[in-house]
Design an enzyme around this catalytic site. Sequence first.
Site, PDB file in Angstrom:
ATOM      1  N   ASP A  51       0.822  -1.211   0.000  1.00  0.00           N
ATOM      2  CA  ASP A  51       0.000   0.000   0.000  1.00  0.00           C
ATOM      3  C   ASP A  51       0.858   1.264   0.000  1.00  0.00           C
ATOM      4  OD1 ASP A  51      -2.123   1.743   0.215  1.00  0.00           O
ATOM      5  OD2 ASP A  51      -2.321   1.495   2.387  1.00  0.00           O
ATOM      6  N   ASP A 262      -1.730   5.466  -5.445  1.00  0.00           N
ATOM      7  CA  ASP A 262      -2.058   4.593  -4.318  1.00  0.00           C
ATOM      8  C   ASP A 262      -2.276   3.159  -4.793  1.00  0.00           C
ATOM      9  OD1 ASP A 262      -2.941   3.395  -2.027  1.00  0.00           O
ATOM     10  OD2 ASP A 262      -4.790   4.562  -1.838  1.00  0.00           O
TER      11      ASP A 262
END
Length: 485
Positions: A51, A262
């Site tokens: 992430d 992201d």
Amino acid sequence: MAVIFIIFKILVLSLSNCFAEEINLYGDAGEAYAIDIYLGHPHQKFKLLVDTGSTTLAIAAYAREDSNIYFHSDNSSSLYNSGHKIQAAYTQGNWTGLLASDFIQFPSLNGLPEVRTDFALITESHDFFTKASAWQGLLGLAYMPVGAWGEAGSVESWLDAVDRNLNRPVSFYLKLCGPVSATNTTHYGYFNVVDDHTRNYNRNKTFRTPVLRKRWYEVGVIAIRVMSTKSNETNEVQVQDEVRDPDEEMCVKLNAVKSIVDSGTTQIKLPDKLFRQVVDELKNEFRKSEVILDEFWNGREAACWPEPQVWSLPWLAIDLLSADADNQYFTLEIPPQNYMLVVGVHNSSNTTGTVSTYCYKLGLEAGGTETVIGYIAMEGLQVLFNRSAGWIGFQSSECGSNARITGPYNASESLLSSCQLIRPVADVATSIKAAQWSLCGVFIIATSVIIYLLAPTVKSLCDRKVRRLQQISLSQTALVEQESE
């Protein structure tokens, strides 16, 4: 069952040979890519989502309704549990837990040493773990100001622990390949940690975009648009002299709050008005041959067919500010197979035999006022995150879709200025920092007097503090950043 396992192994081996690297990222339909790790002594094995939209390594420390795989604190002889409560909130979901420290190792990264790192023991969560998810936590790869926080400060990231252990800054790259076929919902990829001396085996041109603020990987998105059919048919790779001025109004709106890269988010998220504009263009194009209900285009429902679809929809273009000049940008060209997500392949039997159903969801989502470039915009590309130098490099890749990168293109004026990408520090933040410096001066004077009068006691306290910091490392950076926003 044995036949399925053999087929899967053959598939993985063939993919590994094709990529010239070992696959170490896997993801189920609609979920981000996860990597295997070992945590603690003796090792406990888990899957963590990779992430770039968060910073903290966080792992489940309790059994959940749909999963009994979690970190057993009592089974690790090397665990240090500080007892400090910490918490984190995400776009979807949140958790609370305890700050701990232990050793982490990546079995697929042979050149990377085992390091002791801070992490969060998640003791309670809400809408954080997806139902029947195959992963147990997050591997946060962003900067410190967006780390989890609590009563004692923010949690040092795993990457910062690696920097400290190697005594040099490291970068990392993601090669996201997506599903291997139209009938497969599992996506594959490769993650690696590198430094400036690591040989780059990808000889394709690198297009760099600067990280504007080192919190998330915040970049300058110049435009997100539907490409014309004519431009899709060109094989243009580089255009250096053409002047293409972007839509300033769109550019300002895309970056009004923040635009981030992201890998923990699936979709491309757009400000509401732009989302409606892009989706309307795609819907009108699709209606030339077929009709899908509005629930699909709003992202609320999946659309299903009895056979896998070959999409003839337009490509999407994402224009990013170039790190080479502030009046240049380049374009990520995203094919429809990236944003028409396979979310399910179902087989059912009836009187006439086996019936297959292939279900898809739209990989675009309304993001309110923010822009998020999720992992579907990175599939088919190799993306290098140079944390210390502050840029993200995009290269074409030999795996995944036929996504392209074109440019650079010139604008007639500075994009930093016309798109309002450089924003002054807010007055509140300036006041906070001034107050901190003032308090710091008072504190130094007061501390000097106390040390002079109580030297033996202070020395004893300092010794104990140093021993503790060898176990847990904390930073106040996140608290300052949060207060200044």
